[in-house]
Design a protein around this motif. Structure first.
Motif, mmCIF file in Angstrom:
data_model
loop_
_atom_site.group_PDB
_atom_site.id
_atom_site.type_symbol
_atom_site.label_atom_id
_atom_site.label_comp_id
_atom_site.label_asym_id
_atom_site.label_seq_id
_atom_site.Cartn_x
_atom_site.Cartn_y
_atom_site.Cartn_z
ATOM 1 N N SER A 311 27.487 -19.595 -6.598
ATOM 2 C CA SER A 311 28.555 -19.430 -5.604
ATOM 3 C C SER A 311 28.401 -18.066 -4.941
ATOM 4 C CB SER A 311 29.927 -19.534 -6.272
ATOM 5 O OG SER A 311 30.953 -19.159 -5.367
ATOM 6 N N LEU A 312 28.419 -18.048 -3.603
ATOM 7 C CA LEU A 312 28.289 -16.808 -2.845
ATOM 8 C C LEU A 312 29.518 -16.577 -1.982
ATOM 9 C CD1 LEU A 312 24.572 -17.155 -1.653
ATOM 10 C CD2 LEU A 312 25.431 -15.859 -3.613
ATOM 11 N N ASP A 313 29.699 -15.328 -1.551
ATOM 12 C CA ASP A 313 30.795 -14.969 -0.645
ATOM 13 C C ASP A 313 30.188 -14.582 0.701
ATOM 14 O OD1 ASP A 313 32.883 -13.919 0.796
ATOM 15 O OD2 ASP A 313 33.707 -12.754 -0.864
ATOM 16 N N ALA A 314 30.229 -15.520 1.651
ATOM 17 C CA ALA A 314 29.614 -15.286 2.958
ATOM 18 C C ALA A 314 30.446 -14.369 3.841
ATOM 19 C CB ALA A 314 29.360 -16.618 3.663
ATOM 20 N N ASN A 315 31.688 -14.048 3.462
ATOM 21 C CA ASN A 315 32.436 -13.046 4.215
ATOM 22 C C ASN A 315 31.700 -11.710 4.226
ATOM 23 O OD1 ASN A 315 34.740 -14.651 4.909
ATOM 24 N ND2 ASN A 315 35.474 -14.450 2.807
ATOM 25 N N ASP A 316 30.912 -11.473 3.198
ATOM 26 C CA ASP A 316 30.154 -10.232 3.050
ATOM 27 C C ASP A 316 29.043 -10.103 4.089
ATOM 28 O OD1 ASP A 316 29.065 -7.881 1.877
ATOM 29 O OD2 ASP A 316 27.810 -9.043 0.519
ATOM 30 N N VAL A 317 28.583 -11.229 4.651
ATOM 31 C CA VAL A 317 27.456 -11.190 5.594
ATOM 32 C C VAL A 317 27.808 -11.810 6.940
ATOM 33 C CG1 VAL A 317 25.755 -11.201 3.727
ATOM 34 C CG2 VAL A 317 26.488 -13.381 4.724
#
Length: 520
Positions: A311-317
């Motif tokens: 699971s990743l947090d795409a808000n970061d990129v």
């Protein structure tokens, strides 16, 4: 959420948090009767042994008044795997008011719930003026269970003083869960994004149960308590009570199926913490094996059988919605590569599935594709031959051909097979779980209604703004409510391991199917 819109446009999530904290005084918080976030106690379940509660880190402030516990029923039960799904599970739930001594009972049979474990309480206070509600305190409870046995079904009940789930008249409140198996065996999981509260989300939840999934992936934009979703939390109707409705809506599935979430743009809520995720941390207990000091609680991984899930947090990129752009300082991407390298080299892991919110490849007229994801993560997906990428964000179903190096390496018709180790990666947008639908520039093309086109007009969000593009990778498009079902089959002797991926409409009709195969 109390930040003027014009001001919020120039502020990061951390700056908005500081503004709100300065505007709403501590006196207002105390009047609400609870601190923003407090942990009471945790516990571990060891079959055949005495369970001991962990020493509390801090305690929630005592509420102004309590009610008779016999009059308070828990609701909104939801499960989540721990770091090791074979032996760890967290049971979470909610109560509408403060209760005394909340706990969980657990056992191997519904008539044997003698083991009693104290629960952790996280009280989340939202003062009047921060959104649509008046002073509002929510009480979330979590019981972390460890030393469970692999592949075992457990019965549990949640309660507190005055409400004992072991009582005969409360037998209907019991739930079950099953831990991951010790060895690889066939299993099913489901996935979607962008659910929210409403009829279509409820309908998809009902269909999920029929798939008998081992776990469910929710690819961000979970409840939509913040309807704006731009990381610009102005006076746009933020209402923390929407989470009460959401958890009640999903309980029919989430009380027995681990509901594993990643965080999207609508999940950043500035009041609770500088990163926008303080509210999420009160409501969910996810595996705590993400990048150290990245400040991203929705980044984690787990292994179920022969399949690793990241699971990743795409808000970061995200260049499109930059409220948390760069929040990890690059540590999330570094962690991702380390996880991919580890899992690809691990014995017994055949497949790597990655899920997150913003789309790597989509032709929606709303958000289309995220250039930050393509820049930071897609090269790693190619390098480590990721088997499947699942996104939300765009409220429709879209599936790509096989892609590598940002180019189509193989057309993947409905019913086709992809071999990621030599061909590339397949990307699925499964963002039609319940919220209002978006649109495509090209006609729908799905199982039984195929309408192939050579190219589709779209755009990609870059640091300098949108850039138009014409793409050839859009293979399946379906503009109605749907979700994803994935059947995982380990390799038999002399054969290949497979992921059979199916798009299923709210009606139950199959709209897409394809296979990802890996020779092992």
């Amino acid at each position: 959420m109390g930040v003027p819109e014009k001001l919020a446009e120039r502020m990061s999530m951390a700056e908005q948090h500081a503004y709100l904290r300065a505007r709403f005084s501590r006196r207002n918080m105390i009047r609400g009767g609870a601190v923003t976030l407090g942990a009471v106690a945790g516990g571990a379940f060891v079959p055949g042994a005495t369970a001991h509660a962990a020493v509390p880190a801090q305690r929630a402030a005592a509420p102004a008044e309590k009610v008779d516990g016999a009059l308070v029923a828990p609701f909104g039960r939801h499960l989540a795997y721990g770091t090791d799904p074979r032996t760890e599970m967290t049971v979470s739930w909610q109560v509408p008011v403060a209760v005394k001594k909340p706990y969980i009972r657990i056992g191997a049979h519904p008539w044997d719930l003698s083991r009693k474990i104290e629960a952790e309480v996280r009280a989340l206070h939202t003062p009047a003026g921060v959104g649509a509600s008046g002073d509002h305190t929510q009480y979330y409870l979590h019981a972390r269970l460890t030393h469970l046995r692999p592949g075992r079904t457990y019965y549990y009940g949640v309660g507190h003083d005055g409400f004992d789930p072991a009582a005969p008249h409360l037998a209907g409140t019991l739930g079950t869960f099953t831990t991951a198996p010790a060895h690889s065996e066939p299993f099913t999981f489901t996935a979607f994004g962008d659910e929210g509260v409403g009829y279509h989300g409820l309908a998809n939840d009902a269909l999920l149960l029929g798939q008998n999934p081992a776990f469910h992936l929710h690819a961000g934009d979970i409840a939509y308590a913040d309807p704006a979703g731009a990381g610009k939390t102005g006076d746009t109707g933020f209402d923390s009570r929407i989470w009460d409705q959401f958890l009640a809506q999903t309980e029919s599935v989430a009380k027995s199926v681990p509901w594993m979430v990643s965080y999207g743009n609508h999940d950043m809520e500035a009041w609770y913490s500088p990163n926008g995720y303080g509210g999420e941390e009160a409501r969910w207990q996810l595996p705590e094996n993400g990048p150290d000091k990245a400040n991203l609680p929705g980044v984690y991984s787990f292994v179920h059988g022969n399949t690793a899930i990241i699971s990743l947090d795409a808000n970061d990129v995200s260049f499109e919605i930059p409220a948390n752009l760069g929040i990890s300082g690059g540590t999330q991407t570094t962690w991702l590569e380390a996880q991919l390298k580890k899992y690809r080299a691990a014995k017994g892991i055949d497949f790597i599935v990655v899920f997150f919110h913003h789309c790597a490849y989509c032709t929606s007229t709303a958000h289309s594709s995220e250039g930050g994801v393509r820049q930071e993560w897609v090269p790693l997906f190619d390098k480590y031959t990721v088997d499947l990428v699942i996104n939300g964000h765009n409220h429709q179903y879209e599936r790509t051909d096989v892609i590598k190096g940002n180019e189509v390496t193989k057309k993947l018709p409905i019913g086709g097979t992809a071999y990621p180790e030599t061909e590339g990666v397949v990307y699925v947008t499964a963002g039609a779980a319940g919220r209002s639908l978006y649109a495509f520039t090209a006609p729908d093309s799905y199982e039984g209604h195929e309408n192939d086109v050579e190219s589709v007009s779209a755009f990609v969000n870059l640091k300098g703004g949108r850039q138009n593009e014409t793409v050839a990778w859009s293979r399946v498009r379906y503009l109605d409510y749907s979700f994803l079902r994935v059947d995982v089959t380990p390799a038999a002797k002399g054969r290949t391991a497979t992921l059979k991926v199916r798009g299923i409409a709210e009606s139950g009709k199959e709209i897409d199917h394809f296979t990802v195969a890996r020779r092992v």
